[in-house]
Design a protein around this motif. Structure first.
Motif, mmCIF file in Angstrom:
data_model
loop_
_atom_site.group_PDB
_atom_site.id
_atom_site.type_symbol
_atom_site.label_atom_id
_atom_site.label_comp_id
_atom_site.label_asym_id
_atom_site.label_seq_id
_atom_site.Cartn_x
_atom_site.Cartn_y
_atom_site.Cartn_z
ATOM 1 N N LEU C 12 0.918 -1.203 -0.105
ATOM 2 C CA LEU C 12 -0.069 -0.004 0.013
ATOM 3 C C LEU C 12 0.952 1.259 -0.013
ATOM 4 O O LEU C 12 0.493 2.394 -0.635
ATOM 5 C CB LEU C 12 -0.690 -0.042 1.419
ATOM 6 C CG LEU C 12 -2.048 -1.067 1.013
ATOM 7 C CD1 LEU C 12 -2.878 -1.294 2.226
ATOM 8 C CD2 LEU C 12 -3.008 -0.238 -0.073
ATOM 9 N N VAL C 13 1.913 1.239 0.600
ATOM 10 C CA VAL C 13 2.855 2.268 0.765
ATOM 11 C C VAL C 13 3.232 2.805 -0.883
ATOM 12 O O VAL C 13 3.194 3.802 -1.240
ATOM 13 C CB VAL C 13 4.178 2.160 1.559
ATOM 14 C CG1 VAL C 13 5.344 3.399 1.363
ATOM 15 C CG2 VAL C 13 3.688 2.298 3.060
ATOM 16 N N ALA C 16 0.221 3.809 -2.767
ATOM 17 C CA ALA C 16 0.020 5.124 -2.345
ATOM 18 C C ALA C 16 0.864 6.146 -2.995
ATOM 19 O O ALA C 16 0.638 7.143 -3.479
ATOM 20 C CB ALA C 16 0.207 5.207 -0.927
ATOM 21 N N LEU C 17 2.308 5.676 -2.999
ATOM 22 C CA LEU C 17 3.300 6.649 -3.220
ATOM 23 C C LEU C 17 2.998 6.873 -4.922
ATOM 24 O O LEU C 17 3.041 7.883 -5.497
ATOM 25 C CB LEU C 17 4.649 6.220 -3.424
ATOM 26 C CG LEU C 17 5.120 6.058 -1.794
ATOM 27 C CD1 LEU C 17 6.634 5.307 -1.620
ATOM 28 C CD2 LEU C 17 5.394 7.541 -1.412
ATOM 29 N N THR C 20 -0.034 8.997 -5.242
ATOM 30 C CA THR C 20 -0.100 10.604 -5.133
ATOM 31 C C THR C 20 0.691 11.077 -6.015
ATOM 32 O O THR C 20 0.452 12.264 -6.512
ATOM 33 C CB THR C 20 0.499 10.621 -3.599
ATOM 34 O OG1 THR C 20 1.564 9.808 -3.177
ATOM 35 C CG2 THR C 20 -0.480 10.507 -2.421
ATOM 36 N N ILE C 88 -13.002 0.342 -3.368
ATOM 37 C CA ILE C 88 -12.212 1.651 -3.273
ATOM 38 C C ILE C 88 -10.671 1.086 -3.190
ATOM 39 O O ILE C 88 -9.766 1.221 -3.836
ATOM 40 C CB ILE C 88 -12.496 2.882 -2.290
ATOM 41 C CG1 ILE C 88 -13.579 3.304 -3.111
ATOM 42 C CG2 ILE C 88 -11.199 3.741 -2.523
ATOM 43 C CD1 ILE C 88 -14.152 4.716 -1.921
ATOM 44 N N SER C 89 -10.186 0.316 -1.806
ATOM 45 C CA SER C 89 -8.855 -0.325 -1.942
ATOM 46 C C SER C 89 -8.368 -1.130 -2.903
ATOM 47 O O SER C 89 -7.539 -0.992 -3.840
ATOM 48 C CB SER C 89 -8.916 -1.047 -0.657
ATOM 49 O OG SER C 89 -9.124 -0.235 0.395
ATOM 50 N N LYS C 92 -8.062 1.151 -6.390
ATOM 51 C CA LYS C 92 -6.729 1.674 -6.303
ATOM 52 C C LYS C 92 -5.471 0.988 -6.499
ATOM 53 O O LYS C 92 -4.473 1.561 -6.779
ATOM 54 C CB LYS C 92 -6.559 2.559 -4.941
ATOM 55 C CG LYS C 92 -7.668 3.681 -4.999
ATOM 56 C CD LYS C 92 -7.491 4.759 -3.895
ATOM 57 C CE LYS C 92 -8.297 5.824 -3.988
ATOM 58 N NZ LYS C 92 -7.957 7.013 -3.248
ATOM 59 N N ARG C 108 -15.926 9.364 -4.138
ATOM 60 C CA ARG C 108 -14.629 9.456 -3.695
ATOM 61 C C ARG C 108 -13.740 9.020 -4.839
ATOM 62 O O ARG C 108 -12.485 9.598 -4.955
ATOM 63 C CB ARG C 108 -14.597 8.422 -2.434
ATOM 64 C CG ARG C 108 -14.870 8.977 -1.271
ATOM 65 C CD ARG C 108 -14.435 7.902 0.012
ATOM 66 N NE ARG C 108 -15.775 6.974 -0.147
ATOM 67 C CZ ARG C 108 -15.497 6.042 0.839
ATOM 68 N NH1 ARG C 108 -14.353 5.482 1.489
ATOM 69 N NH2 ARG C 108 -16.628 5.295 0.638
ATOM 70 N N ALA C 111 -13.632 12.152 -7.047
ATOM 71 C CA ALA C 111 -12.844 13.235 -6.383
ATOM 72 C C ALA C 111 -11.180 12.728 -6.478
ATOM 73 O O ALA C 111 -10.411 13.716 -6.508
ATOM 74 C CB ALA C 111 -13.091 13.365 -4.834
ATOM 75 N N SER C 112 -10.899 11.568 -6.351
ATOM 76 C CA SER C 112 -9.349 11.433 -6.218
ATOM 77 C C SER C 112 -8.823 11.116 -7.605
ATOM 78 O O SER C 112 -7.775 10.790 -7.950
ATOM 79 C CB SER C 112 -9.173 9.889 -5.675
ATOM 80 O OG SER C 112 -9.927 8.852 -6.027
#
Lengths: 339, 303, 388
Positions: C12-13, C16-17, C20, C88-89, C92, C108, C111-112
């Motif tokens: 996830l890190v 997520a990186l 983002t 959502i998880s 993504k 969501r 928005a993301s």
């Protein structure tokens, strides 16, 4: 020997079966007070089982065990006034030397100060005072051996059982420990029962030796009796080296009517046949000469039968292979083995 | 002659590359060691240490609750939340309580079984018992948990068995979690204790008895101290595995949650990885505390 | 657990990186909206609620994926999820081209920037969709369309007929009167379930002034939380895996609780369950199919969006799940002629009575401007606290 005539250990009709295997076969044995008694035999002869039956680690299939006149057949090991020195020493690895030695007193509820004093004394007896705080893993084999001894004697048992205690030591150390054991036994005056497969050790240490074979005692006697008057071919063969002649060979060689044995050191090599009364000489040919240092082991073939002679060098030049010689013996030295 | 024979009996490999490598490495033990350890150390550092550090670092970040984006700005909010909110305290106590209970039950069940296997059973029955104990490990964790779901059901076998005695299944809930977890981790508890008991040689027990100790004294003074490292190893298994569980709870735990569920909810559902990391630090901290405690008692010195 | 958490942490890190980094660099893929479609790719991966893309492997008679595969050459892989948060998880991770999401997830996703704006000209079936489903908050933003409707329905109350007597008509059996079924009440395991409590409070505690169950101020949320905490004492277990609820009702470990039509359809006759849309109204869903802003197979994705709103496929999918279809023509293809009527398909007034799942945000959805509403993060932590 003490004057007290109650045997330290008395075994009556002792029997132990493991499944269909008979480990100890209807054994009767009395071991005297203060005696250094050895049980000698090859592995699987039942000697260790007898020791374990005396200690109480095994239950008897039949028969009785008396300790100092009391029937202990059904007693647990912790209720028997005997202690054991194990072959692998069985020192408690999580305790240091002094704790190991004091263990028997600790479980008997002896106070700390008192038991430490006794343990220190026992350690002094085996000359290990300096190592009191070491862990068993930090000790050499000989040191562990002494700790095991100290641990067993600190509770002053009536009988000390030693299960091949020197088996794991090298030759030099073993000889030294033999002397110390003997010394210790004299000092303490308690009965030692010593199990070994090393006949030399048994002969060196013991007042009496029982030779075990197939769960039975082949012969019971002093070391000298065993050596000089072996009762059977098995004993003659197991205790020291012997020339053992079966009945037919004995007849052909020395004219005996039964099997006989004779020790190699009782034989002499001569260039000519002896004419002395009571002596006889057998012609033969040297097949092998083995140098032993102080002497040589010479194998002579007489009528095709190999005979081992222990040849002392002072008696003349070493015989050579393939030379013709006489093996000379005194008839009195022949030991009849019966049939 | 002997020399010649020796030379001839050696296969004539010439200067193969494997041989070159071998003869280069033979006099260089440090290079050998480095090559040997390179792969596992890389794995350990990359997968284990880095992941642990990532976990620690993530706990200080925050997340946009609407879009689920992670903001990499330092903040103690997550940790503050975990350590101050009553919810996390309640769940932590519940989780530790369950883990302790599971460990105690497993030890109570495992000790006699392991003792029987190591000291009483004959070689053949010992092998059979080891296989029987290992057998459940071949089945999937989920299968076992769902099997217990069916066993614990009000329609299940436990209810049927206990009904004649006026009792009933505890149903889904804390008791269900404890029973199921104790069952699932039992092999991990039996095996180290069994191995530990195997190392306590029989002659030590005989020696103790020979020196006058009765059975209970022998257990207290000889078996227990020698077995302690194994018991602790076993308890680390059952304790830490239970501490981190979230699947069994979902299946037989009724409405209850454990720390693992909070982590799972925050990663999987709430998409709040930083908070999940902060929560995940709780069992990590508990395990460290447990190990420190164990170390302090000196139980590991005899390992 | 440490390793489990660690592994997911690492993954996830990393993701997520990536997210983002990319997400901020190119916000939403609006500029990349296609004007015409290319050749279909070989595969397309879908993410949706259970039963949204059946290929006959669960029931050979239920299959609307295979015709699509034959017609388009797009090989479909499908993964189902249990809650919107899980969706959502999963989405993504970037492994899915298309998602069928409910209103509490779509906002969501939009928005993301996880989903892309759709060119509805490339989706011919879209023009026949019920107008009252188009341009809603959960499928559009700023006049841009992000999702095509799949179907809609209400969360129902399911009960075991032999235990729950008389047959309930109100949600009170799982709230104020739940103690009668202590330990055998079940509820949906998601923060969005707080809205169910809010719907109940709207009817029974009008003084709280709840106008929209997704627009709760602090006080209103606290009231819903109190109600749910009281319910917690009587809950046997929460469910998010629909198979778990089916099993619990089959064995009798659960006897009353919220459910979906698809679960009712799956129950055996032996389980003897009944279901009702309680008098207070209900929460519900209006689901949309959306395309990943970084879809690997955008052409197949468009093809699927068009296909699922075609009458025949839409009929099969919505009838199987037990919801009203997105397109009126689907009613002609339903196996049971009553289906459309029983789900009030096309009944705009009825459809408006269902409180469709949507994501609660700080700006009150009911139009109030004098207070801040509680957002989904607050709901999430409230939900964890309710479960305790």
């Amino acid at each position: 020997m003490r004057s007290d005539t109650t045997p330290a250990i008395q075994l009556v009709g002792l029997q132990k079966n493991f499944g269909s295997t008979v480990a100890v076969d209807n054994l009767d044995l009395e071991i005297r007070q203060g005696e250094f008694f050895s049980m000698l035999g090859p592995s699987g002869s039942g000697k260790t089982t007898v020791l374990r039956l005396i200690a109480g680690f095994e239950t008897v299939s039949a028969g009785q065990v008396f300790l100092d006149g009391q029937d202990v057949t059904k007693s647990a090991p912790f209720d028997r006034d005997v202690n054991t020195v194990f072959q692998d020493y069985a020192l408690f690895p999580h305790m240091n030397v002094i704790e190991n030695v004091a263990y028997g007193l600790r479980v008997r509820g002896v106070g700390k100060a008192e038991r430490l004093a006794a343990a220190n004394e026992a350690l002094a007896t085996v000359q290990l005072s300096a190592l009191a705080t070491r862990k068993p893993s930090e000790l050499s084999g000989g040191q562990r051996q002494r700790v095991a001894l100290a641990r067993a004697i600190v509770v002053r048992p009536k009988v000390l059982l030693l299960d091949e205690p020197l088996g794991a030591l090298d030759l030099k150390l073993r000889e030294q420990m033999q002397i110390e054991l003997k010394d210790l036994q004299r000092k303490l005056g308690i009965t030692f029962i010593f199990v070994t497969h090393d006949q030399e050790e048994a002969l060196t240490l013991s007042d009496r030796v029982a030779v075990f074979n197939n769960g039975r005692i082949e012969q019971l006697g002093t070391p000298r009796q065993l050596y000089e008057e072996p009762a059977s071919a098995f004993v003659a063969g197991f205790v020291g080296t012997s020339n053992i002649f079966a009945t037919t060979e004995a007849k052909a060689l020395v004219g005996a009517t039964s099997a006989v044995s004779i020790r190699p050191e009782r034989l002499q090599l001569t260039k000519t046949a002896s004419v002395d009364a009571g002596a006889m000489s057998l012609p033969g040919r040297v097949t092998e000469v083995i140098y032993l240092g102080a002497a040589a082991r010479v194998i002579v073939s007489c009528q095709g039968i190999p005979i081992t002679v222990l040849y002392q060098f002072e008696a003349g030049p070493t015989p050579e292979r393939d030379s013709e010689v006489f093996v000379t013996l005194r008839q009195a030295d022949l030991v009849s083995l019966g049939n | 002659m002997a020399k010649k024979l020796g030379a001839r009996s050696r296969p004539d490999t010439g200067l193969s590359s494997a041989r070159l490598v071998s003869s280069y490495l033979f006099p260089r033990p440090k290079t050998r060691l480095a090559l040997l350890l390179a792969a596992p150390v890389t794995w350990l550092v990359l997968i284990y240490i880095v992941a642990l550090v990532a976990l620690l670092v993530t706990a200080f970040w925050s997340v946009d609750s609407f879009t689920g984006e992670i903001h990499m700005t330092w903040s103690l909010d997550n940790l503050k939340q975990v350590f101050t909110q009553a919810l996390y305290r309640t769940v932590t106590f519940r989780t530790v309580g369950i883990a302790l209970l599971v460990t105690v039950i497993d030890l109570l069940v495992a000790l006699p079984i392991a003792f029987f296997m190591a000291k009483i059973a004959k070689a053949r029955s010992q092998r059979i018992m080891v296989i029987l104990i290992l057998m459940p490990l071949w089945a999937s964790y989920l299968v076992k948990a769902y099997a217990w779901r069916s066993v614990l059901s009000h329609d299940g076998i436990l209810q049927w068995l206990l009904q004649p005695f006026g009792l009933g299944t505890p149903g889904y809930g804390l008791a269900g979690i404890v029973i199921t977890q104790a069952y699932i981790w039992l092999p991990y508890v039996i095996l180290p204790i069994f191995a530990g008991l195997e190392r306590v040689s029989n002659t030590l027990l005989e020696a103790s008895s020979d020196l006058g100790a009765k059975s209970l004294t022998t257990i207290r003074l000889v078996v227990a101290p020698l077995l302690l490292p194994a018991i602790i190893a076993a308890s680390i298994f059952s304790f830490s595995l239970t501490l981190g569980d979230y699947i069994t709870v979902n299946i037989v735990g009724g409405p209850n949650q454990m720390l693992g569920n909070l982590v799972y909810t925050n990663v999987g559902a709430a998409n709040n990885l930083p908070l999940a990391s902060a929560i995940a630090l709780v069992p990590v901290a508990i395990m460290f505390a447990y190990l420190a405690l164990v170390r302090k008692t000196g139980a590991l010195e005899n390992l | 657990m440490r390793t489990k958490a660690l592994k997911s942490a690492v993954i996830l890190v990393a993701s997520a990186l990536v997210l983002t980094a990319c997400g901020t660099a190119q916000p939403a893929a609006t500029s990349s909206m296609p004007t015409k479609l290319g050749a279909n790719e070989k595969t397309v991966s879908l993410l949706g609620w259970p039963g949204y893309a059946e290929d006959g492997s669960n029931d050979p008679a239920v299959d609307w994926v295979s015709p699509f595969e034959k017609a388009t050459g797009c090989q479909v892989t499908f993964k189902s999820y249990g809650t919107s948060d899980e969706a959502i998880s999963l989405f993504k991770t970037g492994d899915y081209d298309v998602i069928a999401a409910s209103g509490d997830a779509t906002l969501r996703l939009i928005a993301s920037g996880a989903v892309q704006e759709l060119n509805t000209k490339l989706i011919p079936s879209y023009k026949d969709v019920y107008p009252f489903l188009k341009g809603k908050a959960w499928n559009s933003a700023d006049g841009k369309v992000y999702g095509v409707p799949h179907g809609y329905g209400a969360n129902l109350l399911m009960y075991k007929k032999d235990t729950v007597k008389p047959a309930p008509t109100s949600w009170d059996v799982v709230f104020d009167k739940s103690s009668a079924y202590k330990g055998k009440v079940t509820a949906y395991d998601s923060p969005i379930y707080i809205a169910d409590a809010a719907v109940y409070l709207m009817a029974h505690n009008p003084e709280l002034g709840i106008k929209n169950p997704y627009a709760l101020d602090e006080k209103q949320l606290a009231a819903a939380v109190d109600l749910l905490k009281a319910q917690r004492a009587n809950v046997g277990e929460y469910w998010s895996d629909y198979l778990k609820e089916i099993q619990a009702f089959e064995t009798g470990d659960s006897v009353v609780g919220t459910t979906w039509q698809v679960i009712i359809n799956s129950m055996s006759a032996k389980a003897n369950v009944g279901s009702v849309l309680p008098s207070e109204g209900a929460t519900g869903w209006s689901d949309s199919w959306m395309i990943n802003s970084k879809a690997k197979s955008p052409n197949c994705a468009y093809a699927w969006l068009d296909y699922i709103d075609q009458p025949k496929a839409n009929a099969a999918a919505t009838e199987y799940f037990g919801e009203a279809p997105a397109t009126p023509a689907a009613c002609d293809f339903m196996a049971s002629k009553d289906t459309c009527a029983s789900y009030h398909a096309g009944d705009e007034a009825y459809a408006n009575k269902i409180w469709y799942w949507t994501t609660p945000i700080a700006k009150c959805l009911d139009g109030r401007t004098d207070v801040q509403c509680t957002d989904y993060a607050a709901w999430t932590s409230a939900w964890q606290e309710i479960k305790g």
